[in-house]
Scaffold this motif. Sequence first.
Motif, short mmCIF file in Angstrom:
data_model
loop_
_atom_site.label_atom_id
_atom_site.label_comp_id
_atom_site.label_asym_id
_atom_site.label_seq_id
_atom_site.Cartn_x
_atom_site.Cartn_y
_atom_site.Cartn_z
N MET A 1 32.36 11.68 -1.21
CA MET A 1 31.53 12.41 -0.27
C MET A 1 30.11 11.82 -0.28
N ALA A 2 29.54 11.74 0.90
CA ALA A 2 28.21 11.17 1.05
C ALA A 2 27.24 12.23 1.56
N GLU A 3 25.94 11.89 1.47
CA GLU A 3 24.88 12.77 1.94
C GLU A 3 23.89 11.97 2.77
N TYR A 4 23.23 12.65 3.71
CA TYR A 4 22.22 12.02 4.54
C TYR A 4 21.05 12.99 4.66
N THR A 5 19.83 12.49 4.49
CA THR A 5 18.63 13.32 4.65
C THR A 5 17.68 12.63 5.61
N TYR A 6 17.12 13.41 6.52
CA TYR A 6 16.15 12.91 7.48
C TYR A 6 14.95 13.85 7.46
N VAL A 7 13.76 13.30 7.39
CA VAL A 7 12.53 14.09 7.39
C VAL A 7 11.65 13.61 8.53
N THR A 8 11.13 14.56 9.31
CA THR A 8 10.19 14.22 10.37
C THR A 8 9.07 15.25 10.38
N TYR A 9 7.93 14.82 10.88
CA TYR A 9 6.76 15.69 11.00
C TYR A 9 6.51 15.91 12.48
N ILE A 10 6.32 17.16 12.86
CA ILE A 10 6.21 17.53 14.26
C ILE A 10 4.93 18.33 14.46
N GLU A 11 4.17 17.97 15.49
CA GLU A 11 3.00 18.76 15.84
C GLU A 11 3.49 20.01 16.55
N GLY A 12 3.55 21.09 15.81
CA GLY A 12 4.07 22.34 16.32
C GLY A 12 4.25 23.31 15.17
N ASP A 87 31.62 19.64 6.00
CA ASP A 87 30.23 19.18 5.98
C ASP A 87 29.33 20.41 6.00
N VAL A 88 28.17 20.29 5.37
CA VAL A 88 27.17 21.36 5.39
C VAL A 88 25.84 20.73 5.80
N VAL A 89 25.17 21.36 6.77
CA VAL A 89 23.87 20.89 7.24
C VAL A 89 22.82 21.95 6.95
N THR A 90 21.74 21.53 6.30
CA THR A 90 20.63 22.42 5.97
C THR A 90 19.38 21.94 6.70
N PHE A 91 18.80 22.84 7.47
CA PHE A 91 17.51 22.59 8.15
C PHE A 91 16.44 23.36 7.38
N ASN A 108 28.44 16.46 2.17
CA ASN A 108 29.92 16.48 2.22
C ASN A 108 30.45 15.59 3.35
N ILE A 109 29.73 14.53 3.66
CA ILE A 109 30.18 13.59 4.69
C ILE A 109 31.35 12.79 4.11
N ALA A 110 32.43 12.71 4.86
CA ALA A 110 33.71 12.21 4.36
C ALA A 110 33.69 10.77 3.85
N GLU A 113 31.90 5.45 7.21
CA GLU A 113 31.88 5.41 8.67
C GLU A 113 31.21 6.68 9.23
N GLN A 114 31.58 7.83 8.70
CA GLN A 114 30.97 9.09 9.13
C GLN A 114 29.50 9.16 8.74
N LEU A 115 29.13 8.57 7.62
CA LEU A 115 27.72 8.52 7.20
C LEU A 115 26.90 7.71 8.20
N ALA A 116 27.43 6.58 8.65
CA ALA A 116 26.72 5.76 9.63
C ALA A 116 26.56 6.52 10.96
N ILE A 117 27.61 7.23 11.37
CA ILE A 117 27.54 8.02 12.60
C ILE A 117 26.49 9.12 12.45
N ALA A 118 26.49 9.79 11.31
CA ALA A 118 25.50 10.86 11.06
C ALA A 118 24.08 10.30 11.10
N GLY A 119 23.86 9.16 10.47
CA GLY A 119 22.53 8.57 10.45
C GLY A 119 22.01 8.24 11.84
N ARG A 120 22.87 7.64 12.66
CA ARG A 120 22.46 7.32 14.04
C ARG A 120 22.24 8.60 14.84
#
Length: 147
Positions: A1-12, A87-91, A108-110, A113-120
């Motif tokens: 199982m793989a994991e992906y994290t993305y962080v962004t900063y938003i003016e709002g 899969d579990v997604v936390t915002f 919990n990315i399978a 291949e699914q990790l690459a799809i999630a990242g894009r």
Amino acid sequence: MAEYTYVTYIEGTADQIWTALTDAAQSAEYWGHANVSDWKAGSRWEHQRTDGSGTADVVGTILEATPPARLVNTWEDPAVPAVVKPDVVTFTIESHDGIARLTVHHRNIADDEQLAIAGRGWSAVLSNLKSYIELGRPLASVPWEMP
């Protein structure tokens, strides 16, 4: 199982981001799918196409909803038989001095291949969300269609 994290900063604000994530009409504007649920722990949620078909390409269960700071849900393909560990997604949304930090953690990315799809997918959707909040409109072109 793989994991992906993305962080962004938003003016709002955290409230603006929460609403954009959970309001069906707003999510349809920048995501191309409407996120539909009552957003209560234990409830079902659906990522419905905006073509009027009502077809959900992703479904799941709300595990935690603490507006406007934290949303946790399972992420499942309705066309695939139920898996033991979906899969579990936390915002996570944190505000500071006129900006907000949005962290998306997808676990919990399978497989790779699914990790690459999630990242894009996440980078395209969250860039579109950032434009939607900051400019009042999504990007001029759909980012997930970019080769």
